[in-house]
Motif scaffolding. Structure first.
Motif, PDB file in Angstrom:
ATOM      1  N   GLY A 255     -30.264  -3.941  38.354  1.00  0.00           N
ATOM      2  CA  GLY A 255     -31.292  -4.673  37.459  1.00  0.00           C
ATOM      3  C   GLY A 255     -32.814  -3.979  37.988  1.00  0.00           C
ATOM      4  N   LEU A 256     -32.969  -3.582  39.116  1.00  0.00           N
ATOM      5  CA  LEU A 256     -34.235  -3.252  39.316  1.00  0.00           C
ATOM      6  C   LEU A 256     -34.469  -1.743  38.674  1.00  0.00           C
ATOM      7  N   CYS A 257     -33.290  -1.054  38.447  1.00  0.00           N
ATOM      8  CA  CYS A 257     -33.477   0.209  37.741  1.00  0.00           C
ATOM      9  C   CYS A 257     -33.875   0.101  36.215  1.00  0.00           C
ATOM     10  N   GLN A 258     -32.992  -0.981  35.888  1.00  0.00           N
ATOM     11  CA  GLN A 258     -33.429  -1.211  34.196  1.00  0.00           C
ATOM     12  C   GLN A 258     -34.917  -1.667  34.186  1.00  0.00           C
ATOM     13  N   LEU A 259     -35.323  -2.499  34.992  1.00  0.00           N
ATOM     14  CA  LEU A 259     -36.648  -3.075  35.303  1.00  0.00           C
ATOM     15  C   LEU A 259     -37.754  -1.952  35.259  1.00  0.00           C
ATOM     16  N   ALA A 260     -37.362  -0.730  36.352  1.00  0.00           N
ATOM     17  CA  ALA A 260     -38.292   0.266  36.370  1.00  0.00           C
ATOM     18  C   ALA A 260     -38.458   1.138  34.996  1.00  0.00           C
ATOM     19  N   ILE A 261     -37.260   0.908  34.281  1.00  0.00           N
ATOM     20  CA  ILE A 261     -37.075   1.784  32.948  1.00  0.00           C
ATOM     21  C   ILE A 261     -38.285   1.334  32.057  1.00  0.00           C
ATOM     22  N   ALA A 262     -38.653  -0.118  32.044  1.00  0.00           N
ATOM     23  CA  ALA A 262     -39.340  -0.635  31.255  1.00  0.00           C
ATOM     24  C   ALA A 262     -41.044  -0.096  31.554  1.00  0.00           C
ATOM     25  N   ILE A 263     -41.355   0.156  32.948  1.00  0.00           N
ATOM     26  CA  ILE A 263     -42.795   0.424  33.290  1.00  0.00           C
ATOM     27  C   ILE A 263     -43.140   1.659  32.286  1.00  0.00           C
ATOM     28  N   PRO A 264     -42.585   2.782  32.173  1.00  0.00           N
ATOM     29  CA  PRO A 264     -43.539   3.545  31.526  1.00  0.00           C
ATOM     30  C   PRO A 264     -43.729   3.237  30.091  1.00  0.00           C
ATOM     31  N   GLY A 265     -43.273   2.493  29.501  1.00  0.00           N
ATOM     32  CA  GLY A 265     -43.629   1.917  28.216  1.00  0.00           C
ATOM     33  C   GLY A 265     -45.056   1.201  28.289  1.00  0.00           C
ATOM     34  N   LEU A 266     -45.287   0.672  29.474  1.00  0.00           N
ATOM     35  CA  LEU A 266     -46.739  -0.021  29.871  1.00  0.00           C
ATOM     36  C   LEU A 266     -47.556   0.873  30.144  1.00  0.00           C
ATOM     37  N   LEU A 267     -47.309   1.975  30.770  1.00  0.00           N
ATOM     38  CA  LEU A 267     -48.280   2.781  31.387  1.00  0.00           C
ATOM     39  C   LEU A 267     -48.553   4.025  30.485  1.00  0.00           C
ATOM     40  N   LEU A 268     -47.342   4.619  29.829  1.00  0.00           N
ATOM     41  CA  LEU A 268     -47.487   5.832  29.271  1.00  0.00           C
ATOM     42  C   LEU A 268     -47.689   5.796  27.564  1.00  0.00           C
ATOM     43  N   GLY A 269     -47.037   4.503  27.134  1.00  0.00           N
ATOM     44  CA  GLY A 269     -47.310   4.371  25.734  1.00  0.00           C
ATOM     45  C   GLY A 269     -48.435   4.876  25.021  1.00  0.00           C
ATOM     46  N   THR A 270     -49.824   4.352  25.283  1.00  0.00           N
ATOM     47  CA  THR A 270     -50.891   4.950  24.688  1.00  0.00           C
ATOM     48  C   THR A 270     -51.139   6.053  24.904  1.00  0.00           C
ATOM     49  N   ALA A 271     -50.988   6.658  26.185  1.00  0.00           N
ATOM     50  CA  ALA A 271     -51.482   7.820  26.961  1.00  0.00           C
ATOM     51  C   ALA A 271     -50.694   8.890  25.876  1.00  0.00           C
ATOM     52  N   VAL A 272     -49.494   8.868  25.695  1.00  0.00           N
ATOM     53  CA  VAL A 272     -48.885  10.092  25.011  1.00  0.00           C
ATOM     54  C   VAL A 272     -49.760  10.379  23.747  1.00  0.00           C
ATOM     55  N   LYS A 273     -50.137   9.300  22.944  1.00  0.00           N
ATOM     56  CA  LYS A 273     -50.998   9.510  21.686  1.00  0.00           C
ATOM     57  C   LYS A 273     -52.273  10.347  22.017  1.00  0.00           C
ATOM     58  N   ARG A 274     -52.887  10.255  23.145  1.00  0.00           N
ATOM     59  CA  ARG A 274     -54.217  10.637  23.316  1.00  0.00           C
ATOM     60  C   ARG A 274     -53.887  12.046  24.000  1.00  0.00           C
ATOM     61  N   MET A 275     -52.856  12.202  24.301  1.00  0.00           N
ATOM     62  CA  MET A 275     -52.537  13.753  25.076  1.00  0.00           C
ATOM     63  C   MET A 275     -52.789  14.762  23.791  1.00  0.00           C
ATOM     64  N   LYS A 276     -53.254  15.915  23.893  1.00  0.00           N
ATOM     65  CA  LYS A 276     -52.914  17.042  23.055  1.00  0.00           C
ATOM     66  C   LYS A 276     -51.852  17.480  23.001  1.00  0.00           C
ATOM     67  N   ASP A 277     -50.902  17.742  23.968  1.00  0.00           N
ATOM     68  CA  ASP A 277     -49.409  17.815  24.116  1.00  0.00           C
ATOM     69  C   ASP A 277     -48.922  17.152  25.226  1.00  0.00           C
ATOM     70  N   GLN A 278     -47.718  17.061  25.219  1.00  0.00           N
ATOM     71  CA  GLN A 278     -46.884  16.236  26.337  1.00  0.00           C
ATOM     72  C   GLN A 278     -46.071  17.173  27.206  1.00  0.00           C
ATOM     73  N   ARG A 279     -46.574  18.250  27.375  1.00  0.00           N
ATOM     74  CA  ARG A 279     -45.583  19.317  28.387  1.00  0.00           C
ATOM     75  C   ARG A 279     -45.571  18.826  29.664  1.00  0.00           C
ATOM     76  N   ALA A 280     -47.019  18.412  30.286  1.00  0.00           N
ATOM     77  CA  ALA A 280     -47.133  18.276  31.897  1.00  0.00           C
ATOM     78  C   ALA A 280     -46.303  16.967  31.925  1.00  0.00           C
ATOM     79  N   MET A 281     -46.525  16.033  31.108  1.00  0.00           N
ATOM     80  CA  MET A 281     -45.700  15.016  31.286  1.00  0.00           C
ATOM     81  C   MET A 281     -44.244  14.861  31.635  1.00  0.00           C
ATOM     82  N   THR A 282     -43.722  15.650  30.386  1.00  0.00           N
ATOM     83  CA  THR A 282     -42.494  15.756  30.290  1.00  0.00           C
ATOM     84  C   THR A 282     -41.948  16.429  31.533  1.00  0.00           C
ATOM     85  N   ILE A 283     -42.371  17.445  31.877  1.00  0.00           N
ATOM     86  CA  ILE A 283     -41.896  18.188  33.279  1.00  0.00           C
ATOM     87  C   ILE A 283     -42.055  17.227  34.425  1.00  0.00           C
ATOM     88  N   GLY A 284     -43.250  16.642  34.311  1.00  0.00           N
ATOM     89  CA  GLY A 284     -43.389  15.614  35.528  1.00  0.00           C
ATOM     90  C   GLY A 284     -42.270  14.490  35.742  1.00  0.00           C
TER      91      GLY A 284
END
Length: 394
Positions: A255-284
């Motif tokens: 269950g902790l794993c599934q909960l952690a899966i939800a965190i990127p949606g909170l932190l990264l959702g709007t950041a993806v749109k603002r980024m020129k591209d997503q290469r660094a994030m994807t590799i990271g």
């Protein structure tokens, strides 16, 4: 302004977003909710580890088989009606697999996979059509909802099964609440006027995608992400049990794993749109996932840390892969075509993972080979993600 736009404005888009979120809650929960039950299922049925892995693989095979036809269903019946029917099919599959017989467990699992396949393909197209400027943030939103629902199902699975007079059948049946809620919330969308534009891909769109390197990069990234995710999430309770964790603790960590899966949606959702591209994030995020697998392999005593890290990395990779389907497409029809291609081929690859991991465990007596192979897959994810993350469209 079209009749559809007028209806969306007058009724408010909030109801539509609410329906999307509830559909998202039913897209993985019926699959990942099985993992804590695999030990009980094997004990009562006598099936092997490889056969138990088929319970995770059957929906992926359904994804691969049904995904190419989802766009055609949307063209004929409309996206809204196709999504409504998909949730009904998911609910039917869950009910069937919870009835008791072993054959019903497998048939029901395949049935619910068919319904999820249609929704998986059509949701990115719906976002591209109705929310072209909010694709990344809404994708993050339904990633959050999906992760939270999975966490709830995984955490509650063992306690439900251990209730007096209960069994693993009750735990599987409990996931019925998610597609039923989605059906109820999605009902008002059936009253929407038919779209004046073609809601599915043309033959030209499909042929064009098969010749596009970018389309193949998106497909490969999503496929490898799915492969690693379903191997680890499907077998995580068994991996933890072999490392000495009690079943209830393993279920909670799942269950902790599934909960952690939800965190990127909170932190990264709007950041993806603002980024020129997503290469660094994807590799990271791919390298983060790799690190978590190495940690789980070599230092299982710190399982909570590695599982949280895996959930975050895998959740972010899934969110990015789904975002790429819309961001790399030029219009909603192309998004539907790319979604169908990526999910058909990607899930064909992913479907081989859980049974092969189970077979490797039966052959070697441990999970080392499976964890090592998944680590290699995350390195390939980093390469393909770096290519798919460029700010380009097909």
């Amino acid at each position: 302004m079209t009749a559809r736009e007028i209806a969306r404005t007058s009724s408010g888009q909030g109801l539509l977003v609410f329906g999307i979120m509830l559909i998202a809650s039913a897209l993985r929960t019926p699959i990942t909710g099985v993992a804590p039950m695999l030990g009980m299922i094997r004990e009562t049925s006598g099936i092997s580890a490889a056969e138990a892995g088929m319970l995770t693989t059957l929906p992926l095979l359904a994804f691969a088989a049904i995904s190419p036809f989802a766009a055609g269903l949307a063209r004929r019946y409309g996206i809204e009606r196709s999504l409504f029917t998909a949730m009904l099919v998911v609910a039917t599959g869950i009910a069937l697999r919870s009835t008791g017989p072993l054959w019903a467990l497998f048939v029901g699992t395949g049935t619910l996979g068919a319904g999820i396949a249609v929704a998986n393909v059509l949701l990115p197209s719906l976002l591209k059509r109705d929310f072209p400027n909010r694709v990344a943030s809404l994708t993050g939103g339904y990633a959050i909802m999906s992760g939270l629902s999975q966490a709830l199902a995984s955490t509650a699975a063992i306690p439900l099964a251990q209730l007096p007079g209960s069994s693993w059948h009750l735990s599987l049946a409990a996931t019925l609440i998610f597609p039923v809620a989605a059906v109820i919330a999605w009902g008002p969308q059936l009253q929407m006027p038919a779209s004046s534009e073609q809601e599915a891909s043309s033959m030209h769109d499909r042929r064009h995608l098969w010749r596009s390197a970018l389309a193949w990069q998106v497909t490969g990234f999503l496929g490898l992400t799915s492969l690693v995710f379903y191997v680890i999430v499907g077998w995580l309770p068994s991996i933890l049990a072999e490392a000495g964790y009690p079943a209830a603790t393993a279920g909670s960590l799942h269950g902790l794993c599934q909960l952690a899966i939800a965190i990127p949606g909170l932190l990264l959702g709007t950041a993806v749109k603002r980024m020129k591209d997503q290469r660094a994030m994807t590799i990271g995020v791919a390298l983060t996932t790799c690190l978590s697998l190495l940690g789980l392999w070599q230092l299982p005593a710190l399982a909570a840390l590695w599982i949280a890290l895996f959930g975050f990395g895998a959740g972010a990779a899934f969110m990015l892969g789904l975002s790429f389907v819309s961001l790399r497409a030029s219009h909603s029809q192309e998004a539907a075509a790319l979604s169908g291609m990526a999910q058909c081929l990607g899930y064909s690859l992913a479907a081989a993972g859980p049974p092969l991991a189970g077979f490797a465990h039966d052959a070697t007596g441990n999970w080392n080979l499976a964890l090592g192979a998944c680590g290699v897959a995350t390195l390939l994810m980093a390469i393909l993600g770096g290519l798919a993350g460029r700010a380009r469209t097909i």
